[in-house]
Design a protein around this motif. Structure first.
Motif, PDB file in Angstrom:
ATOM      1  N   ASN B 235       0.380  -1.404  -0.165  1.00 48.72           N
ATOM      2  CA  ASN B 235       0.281  -0.046  -0.169  1.00 48.72           C
ATOM      3  C   ASN B 235       1.156   1.486  -0.045  1.00 48.72           C
ATOM      4  OD1 ASN B 235       0.975  -0.327   2.597  1.00 48.72           O
ATOM      5  ND2 ASN B 235      -0.799  -0.288   3.266  1.00 48.72           N
ATOM      6  N   SER B 236       2.300   0.833  -0.539  1.00 47.36           N
ATOM      7  CA  SER B 236       2.626   2.040  -0.315  1.00 47.36           C
ATOM      8  C   SER B 236       2.905   3.221  -1.851  1.00 47.36           C
ATOM      9  CB  SER B 236       4.216   2.119  -0.417  1.00 47.36           C
ATOM     10  OG  SER B 236       5.035   2.686  -1.090  1.00 47.36           O
ATOM     11  N   ASP B 237       2.973   4.667  -1.289  1.00 44.02           N
ATOM     12  CA  ASP B 237       2.410   5.641  -2.825  1.00 44.02           C
ATOM     13  C   ASP B 237       3.726   5.826  -3.549  1.00 44.02           C
ATOM     14  OD1 ASP B 237       0.030   5.909  -2.207  1.00 44.02           O
ATOM     15  OD2 ASP B 237       1.042   6.996  -0.336  1.00 44.02           O
ATOM     16  N   SER B 238       5.298   5.038  -2.731  1.00 42.74           N
ATOM     17  CA  SER B 238       6.233   5.503  -3.860  1.00 42.74           C
ATOM     18  C   SER B 238       6.414   4.996  -5.022  1.00 42.74           C
ATOM     19  CB  SER B 238       6.998   4.387  -2.793  1.00 42.74           C
ATOM     20  OG  SER B 238       8.671   4.067  -3.951  1.00 42.74           O
ATOM     21  N   THR B 239       7.827   5.946  -5.710  1.00 39.18           N
ATOM     22  CA  THR B 239       7.303   5.659  -6.984  1.00 39.18           C
ATOM     23  C   THR B 239       8.715   4.732  -7.576  1.00 39.18           C
ATOM     24  OG1 THR B 239       9.107   7.275  -6.924  1.00 39.18           O
ATOM     25  CG2 THR B 239       6.724   7.821  -7.983  1.00 39.18           C
ATOM     26  N   VAL B 240       9.240   4.051  -6.279  1.00 38.89           N
ATOM     27  CA  VAL B 240      10.036   2.328  -6.156  1.00 38.89           C
ATOM     28  C   VAL B 240       8.848   1.389  -6.265  1.00 38.89           C
ATOM     29  CG1 VAL B 240      11.965   1.993  -5.690  1.00 38.89           C
ATOM     30  CG2 VAL B 240      11.636   3.685  -5.337  1.00 38.89           C
ATOM     31  N   GLY B 241       9.677   1.057  -7.353  1.00 35.79           N
ATOM     32  CA  GLY B 241       8.166  -0.562  -8.183  1.00 35.79           C
ATOM     33  C   GLY B 241       9.123  -1.596  -7.294  1.00 35.79           C
ATOM     34  N   SER B 242      10.681  -1.675  -6.965  1.00 38.46           N
ATOM     35  CA  SER B 242      11.889  -2.490  -7.097  1.00 38.46           C
ATOM     36  C   SER B 242      13.166  -2.167  -7.312  1.00 38.46           C
ATOM     37  CB  SER B 242      11.342  -4.507  -7.045  1.00 38.46           C
ATOM     38  OG  SER B 242      12.037  -3.668  -8.800  1.00 38.46           O
ATOM     39  N   VAL B 243      13.784  -2.868  -5.689  1.00 34.11           N
ATOM     40  CA  VAL B 243      15.029  -2.843  -6.128  1.00 34.11           C
ATOM     41  C   VAL B 243      16.140  -3.937  -5.807  1.00 34.11           C
ATOM     42  CG1 VAL B 243      17.402  -2.188  -4.659  1.00 34.11           C
ATOM     43  CG2 VAL B 243      15.790  -0.258  -4.805  1.00 34.11           C
ATOM     44  N   ARG B 244      16.885  -4.187  -6.746  1.00 44.57           N
ATOM     45  CA  ARG B 244      16.975  -5.400  -7.086  1.00 44.57           C
ATOM     46  C   ARG B 244      18.435  -5.824  -6.671  1.00 44.57           C
ATOM     47  NH1 ARG B 244      15.424 -10.848  -9.533  1.00 44.57           N
ATOM     48  NH2 ARG B 244      13.186  -9.781  -9.893  1.00 44.57           N
ATOM     49  N   ILE B 245      18.958  -7.052  -6.137  1.00 43.74           N
ATOM     50  CA  ILE B 245      20.560  -6.598  -6.005  1.00 43.74           C
ATOM     51  C   ILE B 245      20.847  -7.747  -6.693  1.00 43.74           C
ATOM     52  CG2 ILE B 245      22.516  -6.302  -4.430  1.00 43.74           C
ATOM     53  CD1 ILE B 245      20.635  -4.884  -3.174  1.00 43.74           C
ATOM     54  N   ASP B 402       3.913   9.318  -5.488  1.00 40.96           N
ATOM     55  CA  ASP B 402       3.267   9.847  -6.375  1.00 40.96           C
ATOM     56  C   ASP B 402       3.214  11.136  -6.084  1.00 40.96           C
ATOM     57  OD1 ASP B 402       1.231   9.548  -5.037  1.00 40.96           O
ATOM     58  OD2 ASP B 402       1.141   7.042  -6.177  1.00 40.96           O
ATOM     59  N   LYS B 403       2.508  11.806  -7.405  1.00 40.01           N
ATOM     60  CA  LYS B 403       2.159  13.074  -6.880  1.00 40.01           C
ATOM     61  C   LYS B 403       1.036  13.631  -6.115  1.00 40.01           C
ATOM     62  CE  LYS B 403       2.847  13.676 -12.216  1.00 40.01           C
ATOM     63  NZ  LYS B 403       1.763  14.127 -12.954  1.00 40.01           N
ATOM     64  N   ASP B 404       0.289  11.621  -5.781  1.00 43.53           N
ATOM     65  CA  ASP B 404      -1.213  12.404  -4.763  1.00 43.53           C
ATOM     66  C   ASP B 404      -0.684  12.255  -3.793  1.00 43.53           C
ATOM     67  OD1 ASP B 404      -2.770  12.420  -7.231  1.00 43.53           O
ATOM     68  OD2 ASP B 404      -3.390  10.420  -7.103  1.00 43.53           O
ATOM     69  N   ALA B 405       0.357  12.011  -3.625  1.00 45.92           N
ATOM     70  CA  ALA B 405       0.866  11.873  -2.264  1.00 45.92           C
ATOM     71  C   ALA B 405       1.747  13.106  -1.564  1.00 45.92           C
ATOM     72  CB  ALA B 405       2.023  10.361  -2.010  1.00 45.92           C
ATOM     73  N   LEU B 406       1.910  13.620  -3.372  1.00 45.24           N
ATOM     74  CA  LEU B 406       2.696  15.296  -2.749  1.00 45.24           C
ATOM     75  C   LEU B 406       1.564  15.992  -1.983  1.00 45.24           C
ATOM     76  CD1 LEU B 406       5.507  15.589  -5.283  1.00 45.24           C
ATOM     77  CD2 LEU B 406       5.849  15.394  -2.951  1.00 45.24           C
ATOM     78  N   VAL B 407       0.510  16.419  -2.596  1.00 47.00           N
ATOM     79  CA  VAL B 407      -0.602  16.728  -2.269  1.00 47.00           C
ATOM     80  C   VAL B 407      -1.368  16.405  -1.069  1.00 47.00           C
ATOM     81  CG1 VAL B 407      -2.624  17.376  -3.565  1.00 47.00           C
ATOM     82  CG2 VAL B 407      -1.080  16.713  -5.367  1.00 47.00           C
ATOM     83  N   LYS B 408      -1.193  15.306  -1.046  1.00 47.16           N
ATOM     84  CA  LYS B 408      -1.749  14.639   0.440  1.00 47.16           C
ATOM     85  C   LYS B 408      -0.701  15.720   1.433  1.00 47.16           C
ATOM     86  CE  LYS B 408      -2.898  10.269   0.716  1.00 47.16           C
ATOM     87  NZ  LYS B 408      -2.501   9.255   0.148  1.00 47.16           N
ATOM     88  N   ALA B 409       0.207  14.916   1.170  1.00 50.75           N
ATOM     89  CA  ALA B 409       1.750  16.312   2.235  1.00 50.75           C
ATOM     90  C   ALA B 409       1.850  17.287   2.189  1.00 50.75           C
ATOM     91  CB  ALA B 409       2.746  15.229   1.930  1.00 50.75           C
ATOM     92  N   ALA B 410       0.526  18.525   1.550  1.00 46.54           N
ATOM     93  CA  ALA B 410       1.095  19.454   0.857  1.00 46.54           C
ATOM     94  C   ALA B 410      -0.405  20.176   2.191  1.00 46.54           C
ATOM     95  CB  ALA B 410       1.039  20.032  -0.441  1.00 46.54           C
TER      96      ALA B 410
END
Lengths: 307, 414
Positions: B235-245, B402-410
């Protein structure tokens, strides 16, 4: 020459057999053809003039750099900017051997391919244009063999042209600038001997970089009987390919353009040597030789010779 | 005509003395077509064949793999690293990009490392690295017919730009014995461009908002590796999909690091070894003497601290944390940084862009999108990883969300 003599020895032993089955032409035959082609090419005034121009370029670069830095400044130092002149120019004043690399980097995009295009475009079309091609074919060498001799001559000329530039650069560099231990572009210092060896390798790589366009020129030369048309088309192709190579939107085709990896010869001056692009360059040139060489063969052996 | 010899030898079919028939002629053209076809097939098939062989390795849990990485102490290593970044920062005509705004340090020919770092943030670059213990490192950026090398050997730090034949020299202070102090002096960001350093940074930020799993195996630079997959929770708003190492199965050295966006498509950051050798680097690798005539710039002692930080090799956390004096809203992957700027907004995607913030914000305005909310109105500037909201009253919200999360934060901040 022992390899060449072999068939002849074998031939004497089997004379009776030879009467029944006519033998294949000996390799010596092709070699003679090649030698005669090469001397014909090199004796032309046109060829000598082209080589003269090539030899002049390193001298011009050397003198220009010498004059510019005669006040003690370093090249490009007075100009501001980021000091990124053409490749290797910044190091010439400190070590003459860099004139070899700078000259090769300067001549590789235009002068060298142009000279190669003139020679390669002239190979078949020039003979056809002056009406000598049919006489060549009267000789029992066969078309394939003649084409091979022409091809080998063009390849040899690639090497000769490159060595002329490199040697002229080395002599000019030695006369005008100090020589000594060389700092490679990775910042690692090597002895002058090793640098000289690397310079030789660089010259060989540059020559090999040119075999692609040389083979394309040979193919074009089989298409027409006008030498000028073949030369102009080949030079045009060199320019077109280089323009295409600079358009970022066409990056998908860049790895298949023959000039794309030309500057990779500089990778030989890294320590450790960075082989990736060198290998790609050689593979690409090999591909061009295979495709256009066989196309030239298909065309030339099936062509109606009218002149 | 010396070349015309009397007929002594007859030709066989191959050497074609006889005029070939029309059909035979046409058949000859099959040769170049076949050659081209074989070449095309080889180019198409070889990478496909090469990629099929994912190695079979014994199963390992994510925890074991992480401790394996942490325990890894490969001191000696050399190899090539390919680094590809696609942040989605619009590029400017003439090959420049926003990165140039942050990186421009005046046009002098100094080989100072900072200006080079910015180049890494867009496009594809090849680095060559060599390490021999904590005191000897070397990183070079391979360029066209030139190379930019950074060499750290004991107390000496050199940078050499072969293109302009200029060098940069810094000395580690004599009293700094500890390893940590050395590290401060080594231009940190370039050293961080190795998969190891990046992986370490990412692992340190793993918390309960994160899923960590071992996701199969792969071959990197000819070595067998486990793939460690790090993902923000659903349920994250992050734009990061995954980090693979990709972690070397043998010695736990991270070999490849890939940061993929949630929106899909090409990886945002892809850093990985293309060749790697865990033997001792060749002697002389870490020696550097500036060549005769090279322009040497000494490190300016006073403003060392002010040197702008590079951005290219930083991960999302660092991008959020790089601006000083900011407030962080939220936590984990969803954190948003809030920055109040009195005047024009500073360039949010290029931290440390102390040169010409006005120019940068003007450009960003051009790229941005107008948004309205409870907070008023503002402009959202998007890249593939980091989004930024510049409100009209001079606040900046930045985050890998994502953008919505920024607006929410604002809205929440209002």
């Amino acid at each position: 020459m022992s390899r060449v003599d072999e068939p002849r020895v074998a031939g004497t032993g089997a004379r009776a057999e030879r009467a029944a089955n006519p033998p294949r032409p000996s390799p010596l035959w092709a070699l003679a053809l090649f030698r005669s082609e090469l001397t014909t090419t090199l004796r032309r005034w046109r060829t000598l003039a082209l080589l003269g121009v090539l030899a002049l370029i390193p001298i011009l670069i050397g003198v220009a750099v010498k004059i510019e830095t005669s006040d003690g400044g370093s090249f490009g130092g007075g100009r501001g900017g980021d000091g990124q002149g053409p490749a290797f120019f910044a190091q010439i004043t400190n070590n003459g051997i860099f004139l070899v690399f700078a000259s090769l980097a300067a001549t590789l995009p235009v002068f060298l391919p142009m000279v190669i295009a003139v020679i390669a475009g002239d190979t078949i079309a020039g003979e056809a244009g002056s009406g000598t091609l049919r006489y060549l074919l009267v000789a029992p060498a066969g078309r394939t063999r003649l084409l091979l001799a022409k091809f080998t001559t063009t390849m040899a000329f690639c090497l000769i042209a490159t060595l002329v530039v490199a040697f002229s650069g080395l002599v000019t560099g030695a006369l005008l600038f100090p020589l000594g231990d060389v700092t490679l572009i990775s910042g690692i210092t090597v002895s002058f001997d090793e640098a000289l060896l690397r310079a030789l390798g660089v010259a060989a790589l540059v020559a090999l970089s040119l075999v692609g366009i040389a083979t394309v020129g040979l193919f074009i030369s089989t298409l027409t009987s006008s030498g000028i048309a073949a030369m102009a088309t080949t030079v045009g192709l060199v320019i077109t390919a280089q323009i295409l190579d600079t358009i970022p939107q066409l990056h998908a085709i860049h790895p298949y353009l023959f000039p794309h990896y030309w500057l990779s010869f500089a990778d030989l001056l890294r320590e450790p040597v960075y082989w990736d692009e060198l290998v790609k360059n050689l593979g690409l040139q090999g591909l061009y030789v295979a495709v256009f060489g066989s196309a030239a063969w298909a065309r030339f052996t099936a062509k109606d010779i009218t002149a | 005509m010396a070349r015309i010899r009397p007929t002594q030898v007859a030709d066989d079919g191959f050497w074609d003395e006889e005029r070939p028939s029309r059909r035979k002629k046409a058949a000859r053209y099959a040769a170049p077509v076949a050659v081209a076809g074989i070449a095309a097939a080889t180019i198409g098939l070889v990478p496909a064949l090469a990629s099929t062989g994912d190695p079979n390795l014994p199963k390992i849990s994510a925890q074991e793999l992480i401790s394996k990485m942490a325990a890894s102490d490969a001191q000696q290593l050399s190899g090539s690293v390919k680094i590809t970044t696609d942040l989605g920062i619009p590029s400017l005509p003439g090959g420049g990009s926003l990165a140039d705004l942050g990186g421009a340090q005046g046009g002098d020919a100094s080989a100072a490392p900072e200006s080079k770092l910015m180049e890494l943030i867009s496009g594809s670059h090849t680095l060559r690295v060599a390490t021999d213990g904590p005191d000897k490192q070397r990183v070079s950026i391979v360029e066209n017919a030139a190379e930019y090398s950074m060499i750290h050997n004991g107390d000496e730090v050199w940078a050499y730009d072969s293109g302009s034949n200029s060098a940069y020299h810094a000395t580690a202070p004599k009293d700094a014995k500890a390893k940590g102090d050395h590290r401060q002096d080594v231009p940190k960001d370039l050293r961080d461009a190795t998969p190891q350093k990046i992986a370490k940074t990412v692992l340190s930020s793993v918390d309960d908002t994160t899923d960590v799993t071992v996701d199969g195996t792969s071959r990197v630079a000819g070595r067998d590796a486990y793939d460690l997959l790090i993902k923000p929770k659903q349920n994250s708003d992050s734009t990061v999909g995954s980090v693979r190492i990709a972690v070397d199965a043998d010695n736990g050295v991270p070999l490849k690091f890939t940061l993929s966006p949630k929106s899909g498509g090409k990886a945002i950051i892809d850093v990985g070894f293309t060749t790697v050798d865990f033997g001792k680097p060749k002697a002389g690798t870490f020696n550097f003497t500036p060549p005769k005539g090279a322009k040497v710039t000494e490190e300016p002692k006073a403003d060392r601290k002010d040197a702008p930080k590079g951005f290219g090799t930083k991960d999302f956390k660092d991008a959020q944390g790089a601006l000083s004096g900011l407030k962080v809203i939220g936590d984990g992957w969803d954190s948003v940084a809030r920055l109040d700027t009195p005047g024009g907004a500073a360039a949010p995607t290029a931290p440390g862009g102390d040169s010409g913030p006005g120019a940068a914000s003007g450009l960003l305005g051009g790229f941005g999108k107008e948004v309205k909310g409870k907070f008023g109105s503002g402009t959202v500037v998007s890249t593939r990883l980091v989004n930024a909201l510049l409100t009209d009253d001079g606040k900046v919200f930045v985050g890998a969300v994502d953008k919505d999360a920024l607006v929410k934060a604002a809205n929440a901040a209002k």
